[in-house]
Design an enzyme around this catalytic site. Structure first.
Site, PDB file in Angstrom:
ATOM      1  N   VAL A   1     -13.215  67.170 -45.775  1.00  0.00           N
ATOM      2  CA  VAL A   1     -12.234  68.174 -46.220  1.00  0.00           C
ATOM      3  C   VAL A   1     -11.029  67.360 -46.726  1.00  0.00           C
ATOM      4  CG1 VAL A   1     -12.846  70.230 -44.913  1.00  0.00           C
ATOM      5  CG2 VAL A   1     -11.617  68.394 -43.779  1.00  0.00           C
TER       6      VAL A   1
ATOM      7  N   PRO B   1       7.797  74.986 -53.682  1.00  0.00           N
ATOM      8  CA  PRO B   1       7.529  74.295 -54.947  1.00  0.00           C
ATOM      9  C   PRO B   1       7.646  72.777 -54.823  1.00  0.00           C
ATOM     10  CG  PRO B   1       9.758  75.199 -54.959  1.00  0.00           C
ATOM     11  CD  PRO B   1       9.190  75.481 -53.597  1.00  0.00           C
TER      12      PRO B   1
ATOM     13  N   THR C   1      -0.468  66.934 -45.949  1.00  0.00           N
ATOM     14  CA  THR C   1       0.320  65.695 -45.927  1.00  0.00           C
ATOM     15  C   THR C   1      -0.460  64.465 -45.469  1.00  0.00           C
ATOM     16  OG1 THR C   1       1.002  66.332 -43.704  1.00  0.00           O
ATOM     17  CG2 THR C   1       2.539  66.817 -45.489  1.00  0.00           C
TER      18      THR C   1
ATOM     19  N   LYS D   1      -1.517  70.749 -59.053  1.00  0.00           N
ATOM     20  CA  LYS D   1      -0.941  71.592 -57.993  1.00  0.00           C
ATOM     21  C   LYS D   1       0.582  71.593 -58.143  1.00  0.00           C
ATOM     22  CE  LYS D   1      -0.504  71.542 -52.918  1.00  0.00           C
ATOM     23  NZ  LYS D   1      -0.941  70.869 -51.678  1.00  0.00           N
TER      24      LYS D   1
HETATM   25  C1  LIG Z   1      -9.412  70.853 -41.503  1.00  0.00           C
HETATM   26  C2  LIG Z   1      -8.780  69.706 -42.221  1.00  0.00           C
HETATM   27  C3  LIG Z   1      -8.163  69.924 -43.447  1.00  0.00           C
HETATM   28  C4  LIG Z   1      -7.527  68.864 -44.112  1.00  0.00           C
HETATM   29  N1  LIG Z   1      -6.863  69.101 -45.291  1.00  0.00           N
HETATM   30  C5  LIG Z   1      -6.168  68.098 -45.869  1.00  0.00           C
HETATM   31  C6  LIG Z   1      -5.447  68.299 -47.083  1.00  0.00           C
HETATM   32  O1  LIG Z   1      -5.449  69.380 -47.672  1.00  0.00           O
HETATM   33  N2  LIG Z   1      -4.759  67.253 -47.588  1.00  0.00           N
HETATM   34  C7  LIG Z   1      -4.748  66.033 -46.999  1.00  0.00           C
HETATM   35  O2  LIG Z   1      -4.065  65.131 -47.480  1.00  0.00           O
HETATM   36  N3  LIG Z   1      -5.477  65.805 -45.896  1.00  0.00           N
HETATM   37  C8  LIG Z   1      -6.171  66.786 -45.316  1.00  0.00           C
HETATM   38  N4  LIG Z   1      -6.904  66.541 -44.196  1.00  0.00           N
HETATM   39  C9  LIG Z   1      -7.009  65.165 -43.714  1.00  0.00           C
HETATM   40  C10 LIG Z   1      -7.996  64.398 -44.583  1.00  0.00           C
HETATM   41  O3  LIG Z   1      -9.244  65.063 -44.586  1.00  0.00           O
HETATM   42  C11 LIG Z   1      -8.158  62.971 -44.087  1.00  0.00           C
HETATM   43  O4  LIG Z   1      -6.893  62.394 -43.901  1.00  0.00           O
HETATM   44  C12 LIG Z   1      -8.900  62.139 -45.098  1.00  0.00           C
HETATM   45  O5  LIG Z   1     -10.122  62.741 -45.438  1.00  0.00           O
HETATM   46  C13 LIG Z   1      -9.132  60.733 -44.586  1.00  0.00           C
HETATM   47  O6  LIG Z   1     -10.084  60.719 -43.550  1.00  0.00           O
HETATM   48  P1  LIG Z   1     -10.517  59.304 -42.999  1.00  0.00           P
HETATM   49  O7  LIG Z   1     -10.948  58.472 -44.143  1.00  0.00           O
HETATM   50  O8  LIG Z   1      -9.445  58.789 -42.128  1.00  0.00           O
HETATM   51  O9  LIG Z   1     -11.750  59.638 -42.037  1.00  0.00           O
HETATM   52  P2  LIG Z   1     -13.260  60.098 -42.350  1.00  0.00           P
HETATM   53  O10 LIG Z   1     -13.386  60.870 -43.609  1.00  0.00           O
HETATM   54  O11 LIG Z   1     -13.729  60.754 -41.098  1.00  0.00           O
HETATM   55  O12 LIG Z   1     -14.060  58.736 -42.562  1.00  0.00           O
HETATM   56  C14 LIG Z   1     -14.456  57.923 -41.482  1.00  0.00           C
HETATM   57  C15 LIG Z   1     -15.336  56.795 -41.997  1.00  0.00           C
HETATM   58  O13 LIG Z   1     -15.557  55.879 -40.923  1.00  0.00           O
HETATM   59  C16 LIG Z   1     -16.912  55.488 -40.930  1.00  0.00           C
HETATM   60  N5  LIG Z   1     -17.314  55.081 -39.580  1.00  0.00           N
HETATM   61  C17 LIG Z   1     -17.130  55.746 -38.418  1.00  0.00           C
HETATM   62  N6  LIG Z   1     -17.710  55.040 -37.407  1.00  0.00           N
HETATM   63  C18 LIG Z   1     -18.238  53.921 -37.953  1.00  0.00           C
HETATM   64  C19 LIG Z   1     -18.980  52.815 -37.437  1.00  0.00           C
HETATM   65  N7  LIG Z   1     -19.313  52.734 -36.151  1.00  0.00           N
HETATM   66  N8  LIG Z   1     -19.365  51.847 -38.291  1.00  0.00           N
HETATM   67  C20 LIG Z   1     -19.034  51.900 -39.618  1.00  0.00           C
HETATM   68  N9  LIG Z   1     -18.351  52.936 -40.155  1.00  0.00           N
HETATM   69  C21 LIG Z   1     -17.969  53.924 -39.330  1.00  0.00           C
HETATM   70  C22 LIG Z   1     -17.673  56.739 -41.409  1.00  0.00           C
HETATM   71  O14 LIG Z   1     -18.943  56.392 -41.923  1.00  0.00           O
HETATM   72  C23 LIG Z   1     -16.715  57.239 -42.503  1.00  0.00           C
HETATM   73  O15 LIG Z   1     -17.014  56.575 -43.708  1.00  0.00           O
HETATM   74  C24 LIG Z   1      -7.565  67.571 -43.547  1.00  0.00           C
HETATM   75  C25 LIG Z   1      -8.227  67.352 -42.335  1.00  0.00           C
HETATM   76  C26 LIG Z   1      -8.820  68.403 -41.667  1.00  0.00           C
HETATM   77  C27 LIG Z   1      -9.498  68.151 -40.349  1.00  0.00           C
END
Ligand SMILES: Cc1cc2nc3c(=O)[nH]c(=O)nc-3n(C[C@H](O)[C@H](O)[C@H](O)COP(=O)(O)OP(=O)(O)OC[C@H]3O[C@@H](n4cnc5c(N)ncnc54)[C@H](O)[C@@H]3O)c2cc1C
Length: 512
Positions: free
Chosen positions: A53, A104, A353, A84
């Site tokens: 997401v 805004p 954010t 946006k």
């Molecule tokens: C409901 C919801 C709505 C959101 N809406 C927004 C929004 O509108 N705008 C915004 O800016 N942010 C939003 N966010 C936050 C946003 O989704 C995240 O900040 C963004 O996607 C980054 O996620 P991430 O890369 O930290 O983690 P993830 O996408 O979870 O990636 C984790 C990675 O770690 C890897 N990994 C995990 N364990 C291991 C392992 N043992 N070995 C190797 N690799 C591993 C996985 O394979 C994956 O590639 C939202 C979050 C939620 C929950």
């Protein structure tokens, strides 16, 4: 001079995790350091998926693409992205005339309207008169109403209106991976099984299932909520924000779009019985989600409410459920490890954010490592204080949305208003607003602690129709300066203001 500046940059960086945070980190570190011989690797598990997401941004993301050297005509069509102009809040206030308001993104065009709006709002606030609704004052609110793009088409207006984006997060990850690999990233698709620490407490190596041991000078934890390096290996704990942010769960579903219909350049955020739903228009579909508190509604009841809201009660379409710990860790940079993304914490997504915090964290760590005369604990503490300050400033602004609601239809909304425990800073701000104190002076006093501008605070508080004298049913009729500014802009630069959908169609047909 150059060698002095780069004396502490790591020679080998290992990013663990290939979600948006991992790919943004890889692209910015390569842009900053690849020409200095730094080797950047990223390992991503084939077994653990991304959160999938996170499809809305703030205007700060524009700088990410500029720094990464990626033009809009390349990435936007690849990610079905749209522009946006801001966020429309619907149903957070029950006061007549304030059922919705638009937060805004501000531009140079808004400088004069901001001054007028702040002074009109203060006048009404201190005289306990009728309220002042923010919408008519601001350019991007008007653009969103008319489904015009905040990215002007031609002429002098270019780059003068600020905007953010909506995008498909899965496609953005794939796009950024390809960009990073093109720039020299070593990409390893493997699962990290063990993280080892040396006698000094720092990470000494990580062991993957198929590729064996990997080591680096700097490890970046982008493993999402699990925080495999920073939490599991280095022992950081989440400091929960549950005492003032009650939402801990979410569900998401995509819905189809009439691809000939106009696209409003806005995220819609609409209050439901125990939380709120987002609606994000991409070029080809909508993203929708319900963010709610499991203390006030069961998962099944929330899904039924969400489906009813979207007209999907009978539809054979699966909704994805997520749990959502809210809070932050204390030390984002610990020993030779930096946490970026969900591993460092999460505030609920109300103002979209999270990726802004990701970006500010990466920019900061690059700058600290590139410029610091020495890498020591005090530098890490300064970095951690900076990041925590950003997170807490954003948290306060988001908490205010919940505390200021005037709904009384469910326990959830009453509890958000009555049981939340605001930080001292937020408490002082709300006290200043509700008295005839100088609210602007209080914002200035808090200064760098605030992540949002005075204009954003005024939009929120005036947009809810909150006045010291209690409920006010009348909306002031003045408030025309922004609308007038918009009409003048339309007359003088009409050809620069273009239909959002038509502009995106043209962008899609350009050679990348
Ligand atoms: C409901 C919801 C709505 C959101 N809406 C927004 C929004 O509108 N705008 C915004 O800016 N942010 C939003 N966010 C936050 C946003 O989704 C995240 O900040 C963004 O996607 C980054 O996620 P991430 O890369 O930290 O983690 P993830 O996408 O979870 O990636 C984790 C990675 O770690 C890897 N990994 C995990 N364990 C291991 C392992 N043992 N070995 C190797 N690799 C591993 C996985 O394979 C994956 O590639 C939202 C979050 C939620 C929950």
């Amino acid at each position: 001079m150059e060698s002095d500046m780069s004396k502490h940059i790591p020679q080998k960086v290992l990013i663990v995790g290939g979600g948006t945070a991992g790919w943004m980190t890889a692209n910015l570190m390569l842009a900053a350091w690849a020409d200095q011989g730094v080797q950047v690797s990223l390992v991503e598990s084939p077994d653990v998926g991304i959160i999938g997401v996170g499809e809305g941004s703030t205007p700060v993301l524009k700088r990410f693409f500029t720094m990464a050297g990626i033009p809009e005509r390349e990435w936007m069509p690849a990610c079905n992205a749209t522009y946006k102009a801001g966020i429309r809040f619907i149903g957070w206030s029950s006061r007549p005339g304030y059922e919705s308001y638009f937060h805004p993104f501000f531009s140079t065009f808004d400088e004069h309207p901001i001054r007028t709006f702040l002074s009109d709002a203060d006048r009404h606030r201190c005289n306990q008169a009728s309220g002042v609704h923010p919408d008519p004052y601001f350019l991007t609110s008007q653009l969103a109403n008319d489904k015009l793009s905040p990215r002007p088409g031609l002429g002098q207006l270019k780059d003068q209106i600020d905007y953010g984006y909506h995008f498909d997060s899965g496609l953005l990850g794939e796009f950024l991976r390809k960009q990073a690999v093109k720039k020299g990233l070593r990409y390893i698709r493997d699962h990290v099984e063990v993280v080892e620490r040396g006698r000094d407490g720092a990470i000494s190596q990580i062991t993957t299932r198929a590729s064996g041991a990997l080591s680096a000078d700097l490890y970046v934890d982008c493993t999402g909520f699990s925080g495999l390096l920073i939490k599991e290996a280095l022992g950081e704990r989440l400091i929960s924000f549950k005492n003032n942010l009650f939402n801990d769960s979410a569900m998401a579903v995509q819905t189809p779009m009439d691809t000939n219909a106009p696209i409003a350049p806005e995220t819609r955020s609409e209050a439901l019985s125990a939380g709120w739903v987002w609606n994000i228009p991409l070029f080809n579909r909508y993203g929708n989600g319900y963010v709610y508190s499991s203390d006030f509604i069961s998962r099944d009841a929330a899904e039924t409410e969400f489906r009813a809201h979207l007209g999907l009660l009978e539809a054979d379409v699966a909704v994805r459920h997520l749990s959502m710990p809210v809070g932050r860790i204390e030390n984002h940079w610990k020993h030779n490890c930096v946490a970026i993304g969900l591993s460092q914490g999460f505030i609920e997504p109300l103002e979209a954010t999270a990726l802004m915090t990701v970006q500010l964290s990466i920019e900061n760590i690059i700058s600290f490592l590139s410029r610091a005369p020495d890498i020591n604990q005090s530098l890490r503490e300064t970095y951690n204080a900076n990041v925590n300050n950003v997170i807490e400033g954003i948290r306060d602004y988001i908490v205010a949305h919940f505390m200021m609601n005037s709904r009384s239809d469910t326990d959830y909304w009453r509890s958000c208003r009555n049981d939340s425990q605001p930080s001292e800073a937020l408490d002082s701000l709300l006290r200043a607003w509700h008295s005839s104190d100088d609210f602007q002076a209080e914002l200035v006093r808090q200064g760098a602690r605030q992540s949002y501008t005075p204009a954003s605070w005024y939009c929120l508080l005036a947009g809810y129709g909150r006045l010291p004298g209690g409920p006010s049913d009348a909306v002031a009729s003045s408030a025309a300066s922004g609308t007038l500014g918009f009409q003048v802009l339309k007359q003088q630069h009409g050809d620069s203001l273009v239909d959002h959908r038509a502009q995106l169609k043209a962008l899609h047909s350009l050679p990348s």
